[in-house]
Each structure stands twice: as structure tokens, then as C-alpha cells.
Motif scaffolding. Structure first.
Motif, PDB file in Angstrom:
ATOM      1  N   VAL A  11       0.848  -1.204   0.000  1.00  0.00           N
ATOM      2  CA  VAL A  11       0.000   0.000   0.000  1.00  0.00           C
ATOM      3  C   VAL A  11       0.878   1.247   0.000  1.00  0.00           C
ATOM      4  O   VAL A  11       0.616   2.208  -0.746  1.00  0.00           O
ATOM      5  CB  VAL A  11      -0.942   0.003   1.232  1.00  0.00           C
ATOM      6  N   VAL A  12       1.922   1.259   0.826  1.00  0.00           N
ATOM      7  CA  VAL A  12       2.834   2.407   0.905  1.00  0.00           C
ATOM      8  C   VAL A  12       3.478   2.668  -0.461  1.00  0.00           C
ATOM      9  O   VAL A  12       3.533   3.812  -0.929  1.00  0.00           O
ATOM     10  CB  VAL A  12       3.921   2.167   1.975  1.00  0.00           C
ATOM     11  N   CYS A  13       3.963   1.613  -1.118  1.00  0.00           N
ATOM     12  CA  CYS A  13       4.583   1.762  -2.433  1.00  0.00           C
ATOM     13  C   CYS A  13       3.584   2.286  -3.463  1.00  0.00           C
ATOM     14  O   CYS A  13       3.930   3.128  -4.310  1.00  0.00           O
ATOM     15  CB  CYS A  13       5.160   0.422  -2.907  1.00  0.00           C
ATOM     16  N   SER A  14       2.347   1.821  -3.388  1.00  0.00           N
ATOM     17  CA  SER A  14       1.306   2.254  -4.325  1.00  0.00           C
ATOM     18  C   SER A  14       0.983   3.732  -4.138  1.00  0.00           C
ATOM     19  O   SER A  14       0.870   4.491  -5.114  1.00  0.00           O
ATOM     20  CB  SER A  14       0.038   1.410  -4.131  1.00  0.00           C
ATOM     21  N   VAL A  15       0.833   4.149  -2.901  1.00  0.00           N
ATOM     22  CA  VAL A  15       0.539   5.560  -2.601  1.00  0.00           C
ATOM     23  C   VAL A  15       1.708   6.439  -3.034  1.00  0.00           C
ATOM     24  O   VAL A  15       1.518   7.506  -3.646  1.00  0.00           O
ATOM     25  CB  VAL A  15       0.251   5.753  -1.092  1.00  0.00           C
ATOM     26  N   PHE A  16       2.906   5.987  -2.737  1.00  0.00           N
ATOM     27  CA  PHE A  16       4.108   6.746  -3.077  1.00  0.00           C
ATOM     28  C   PHE A  16       4.220   6.916  -4.592  1.00  0.00           C
ATOM     29  O   PHE A  16       4.517   8.014  -5.088  1.00  0.00           O
ATOM     30  CB  PHE A  16       5.331   6.024  -2.527  1.00  0.00           C
ATOM     31  N   LEU A  17       3.981   5.826  -5.339  1.00  0.00           N
ATOM     32  CA  LEU A  17       4.056   5.892  -6.800  1.00  0.00           C
ATOM     33  C   LEU A  17       2.992   6.835  -7.349  1.00  0.00           C
ATOM     34  O   LEU A  17       3.241   7.585  -8.306  1.00  0.00           O
ATOM     35  CB  LEU A  17       3.871   4.491  -7.399  1.00  0.00           C
TER      36      LEU A  17
ATOM     37  N   ILE B 131       4.790  -2.877  -9.269  1.00  0.00           N
ATOM     38  CA  ILE B 131       3.653  -1.950  -9.350  1.00  0.00           C
ATOM     39  C   ILE B 131       3.883  -0.945 -10.463  1.00  0.00           C
ATOM     40  O   ILE B 131       2.985  -0.665 -11.270  1.00  0.00           O
ATOM     41  CB  ILE B 131       3.434  -1.225  -8.003  1.00  0.00           C
ATOM     42  N   GLN B 132       5.110  -0.394 -10.542  1.00  0.00           N
ATOM     43  CA  GLN B 132       5.381   0.622 -11.552  1.00  0.00           C
ATOM     44  C   GLN B 132       5.284   0.039 -12.965  1.00  0.00           C
ATOM     45  O   GLN B 132       4.801   0.711 -13.889  1.00  0.00           O
ATOM     46  CB  GLN B 132       6.750   1.268 -11.329  1.00  0.00           C
ATOM     47  N   LEU B 133       5.711  -1.204 -13.155  1.00  0.00           N
ATOM     48  CA  LEU B 133       5.616  -1.824 -14.471  1.00  0.00           C
ATOM     49  C   LEU B 133       4.166  -1.992 -14.904  1.00  0.00           C
ATOM     50  O   LEU B 133       3.804  -1.686 -16.048  1.00  0.00           O
ATOM     51  CB  LEU B 133       6.321  -3.183 -14.474  1.00  0.00           C
ATOM     52  N   MET B 134       3.340  -2.480 -14.000  1.00  0.00           N
ATOM     53  CA  MET B 134       1.929  -2.707 -14.340  1.00  0.00           C
ATOM     54  C   MET B 134       1.202  -1.392 -14.617  1.00  0.00           C
ATOM     55  O   MET B 134       0.475  -1.262 -15.606  1.00  0.00           O
ATOM     56  CB  MET B 134       1.244  -3.485 -13.216  1.00  0.00           C
ATOM     57  N   VAL B 135       1.416  -0.399 -13.756  1.00  0.00           N
ATOM     58  CA  VAL B 135       0.743   0.895 -13.922  1.00  0.00           C
ATOM     59  C   VAL B 135       1.240   1.607 -15.175  1.00  0.00           C
ATOM     60  O   VAL B 135       0.435   2.136 -15.957  1.00  0.00           O
ATOM     61  CB  VAL B 135       0.962   1.781 -12.673  1.00  0.00           C
TER      62      VAL B 135
END
Length: 333
Positions: free
Chosen positions: A238-244, A306-310
Motif C-alpha cells: 500500500v505504501v509503495c502504491s501511494v508513493f508511486l 507496481i510501476q511496471l503494471m501501472v
């Protein structure tokens, strides 16, 4: 981005998970771990040699001229990311624990990705030449800046003895020397690479899988999964997702405010919002000797996926948008 590319990303994600599972149940250790480490370092050196051979001189010259774009990407990579990571310390360190927070902060200090930044910029019809130069420059300068940031903001706040100079020398020998060698031998090597399309991508992914298996093997033997719960993994995701999300919003709007054209905005977005796993894991092994490497690289592994998928979804959407706009222009003509 077509379905085959999305499936390729999914395949790599699955293989990463397989490596973690394999390391959990069959970790390499003892003398075998030392031999495995040597093999991994050789693979890393070959990978950066191939990266150097792939980058054309024309792309370097054309990209260098666009200094404003590179300045913005550099600012995102080595200023915005670290500042946000440091500001989040009062929240994240109690939430994740010191080791995982160190890993998260280390992720913020890493350079941008090379291959995926260029690939997504190309798919979204952005300035590919600028992306090539910007992402490559980010990785080269990151070999020196990342160890310094780690020294000042991680080990500078702890009692751990750390020698930034020796770390920079090790990183230079492992990553920079092979890269420069590949660039110098490009006239001889690149024609051979063209006969094997996709070799850099396959070798890139294969090397990362080797490094991840080795890193997690060491972590498992020192009790990684006794220290990291499923709840902590969920919180970290969740933290990585919010940060991205925050970074991507900034990388989307700031180039607009600065007056960049559409193609340059796309290049800044993809180069400035991403962090490298390929360079990150080898750097972690050098910079965090004596520390639980598995916990250090866990945040960048999660953030990377996460960054690759988004980015895949966004690049595909922008590509379709550009196609629609071109069709409208054709009708008006």
C-alpha cells in the motif's frame, strides 16, 4: 502496449515470485552461496556490457542537447524521491521497522530504469531519444550519487561503519567499467546483438532472477520470514502504491507547468517516476554488507512490479489517445 508485452511482464512477475518461493524452501547457502555470488556478479557485468553496446552514440549526442528535460528527470530521481522518502520517516519507520524503512529509503535513492523507461516512452509515442539518454545518464550518475545518499542519510544516522569510497569503487568495477567497455566495443558487438533481438531484455530479467534468488536465500537463512509478516507485506505494498501515485501526479503536471511539449512530457513522466531493480539489487549487495539484504531489496521489488503494471496501462492508453488524435487530424486535412 499489446497483449503479448503485458503477458511478458506478467511472466517476469511470476518468475520473481517463483524465485522468492524457491529461496524460501531451497535457499543456497555455505560454499555454494559463494560460488553462486561469483556467477551472479559475472552475469551482472555481462548485462551492463550489453547495455553499453546497445546505446548508440547518436542517441547520446541528441539526448545531451536536451539539458532541461534531463535536469527535470534528474531532480525527480535524486531530489524529489529522496525528499519524500525522508519526510515519510516519522510514519514509515514505526510502521515498517528500521530495516524495511532503510530498504524503502534506498529505493528512493536509486536511479531510474533504462529499458522499461525507454520502452514505455516509445509505446506512448514520446521523445525516445531523450528517454534513452536521460535514463542511461541517470544510471551512470546513480553509481556515484546513490552510495553517497546511503552514506549520509542511512548509515550517517546509525552506528554502522560505512565506507562510501570503497562502495563507489566496487560499483564502478561491477557496473560502470562493463558499460563503458560495451560502448567502446559497440561497432563490433551491436551487429551481433541485432541477430539476437531481445537478448538484453532476456539477459536483464534472467540476471535479476539470479540476484533475487541469491539475496533472498541469504535473507531466509537469517530468518527473513520470521521478521516480515503478511500484514507488513500488505502495508508495504500500500505504501509503495501511494508513493508511486504521488510521484506520478507530480511527474505528470510539473512538465506541463514548465512548458514541455507532449513528447517531452511523456519522456519525463516515464523516466522520472521509475526506479531500477536491475541496478538496485547489485548495489544493495555492495552497500549493505552485513545487513539483511532480503529486507533491503523487498521494497524495490514490490515498487518495481507496481510501476511496471501501472506504466504499462498508462502507456497503452496514451498510445491509443495519440492514434485517435492522428485520425482526427487526418480527417481535418
Amino acid at each position: 502496449m499489446n497483449m503479448l508485452k503485458l503477458l511478458a511482464l506478467d511472466r517476469f512477475t511470476i518468475l520473481l515470485i517463483v524465485m522468492v518461493i524457491l529461496a524460501t524452501f531451497l535457499p543456497v547457502h555455505g560454499q555454494a552461496a559463494s560460488i553462486f555470488g561469483v556467477i551472479t556478479n559475472i552475469a551482472i557485468a555481462i548485462l551492463f556490457f550489453l547495455h553499453g553496446a546497445k546505446l548508440s552514440r547518436e542517441a547520446i549526442v541528441q539526448g545531451i542537447l536536451h539539458w532541461r528535460l534531463h535536469g527535470v528527470v534528474f531532480a525527480f530521481t535524486f531530489t524529489v524521491f529522496p525528499i519524500l522518502g525522508l519526510l515519510a520517516k516519522p510514519i514509515l519507520e514505526p510502521l515498517l521497522g528500521q530495516q524495511l524503512y532503510w530498504g524503502f529509503l534506498f529505493m528512493c535513492f536509486l536511479p531510474s530504469t533504462v529499458q522499461s523507461s525507454i520502452a514505455f516512452t516509445s509505446v506512448a509515442k514520446g521523445n525516445v531519444a531523450a528517454a534513452v539518454c536521460s535514463a542511461s545518464f541517470s544510471n551512470l550518475i546513480g553509481m556515484f550519487i546513490t552510495p553517497i545518499l546511503v552514506s549520509v542519510f542511512i548509515f550517517g544516522q546509525s552506528k554502522h561503519e560505512y565506507d562510501a569510497t570503497s562502495s563507489i569503487i566496487e560499483i564502478t568495477l561491477l557496473l560502470l567499467v562493463p558499460f563503458v567497455s560495451g560502448q567502446l566495443l559497440r561497432p563490433y558487438v551491436f551487429p551481433l546483438m541485432q541477430k539476437i533481438p531481445g537478448i538484453v531484455k532476456e539477459f536483464d530479467q534472467g540476471t535479476i532472477l539470479l540476484v533475487v534468488y541469491g539475496a533472498f536465500s541469504g535473507a531466509v537463512t537469517t530468518g527473513l520470514w520470521q521478521q516480515v509478516s503478511w500484514t507488513t507485506l500488505f502495508i508495504l505494498t500500500v505504501v509503495c502504491s501511494v508513493f508511486l501515485t504521488i510521484i506520478m501526479l507530480l511527474a505528470y503536471y510539473i512538465p506541463k507547468w514548465l512548458g514541455f511539449n507532449r513528447a517531452d512530457q511523456i519522456a519525463v513522466f516515464f523516466c522520472g517516476s521509475k526506479k531500477t531493480l536491475a541496478s538496485g539489487v547489485p548495489m544493495a549487495q555492495i552497500l549493505f554488507i552485513g545487513q539483511p539484504i532480503g529486507m533491503i531489496v523487498l521494497p524495490i521489488m514490490i515498487f518495481h512490479q507496481i510501476q511496471l503494471m501501472v506504466c504499462g496501462i498508462i502507456a497503452n492508453y496514451w498510445s491509443k489517445q495519440n492514434d485517435v488524435e492522428l485520425d482526427k487530424d487526418a480527417v481535418l486535412d
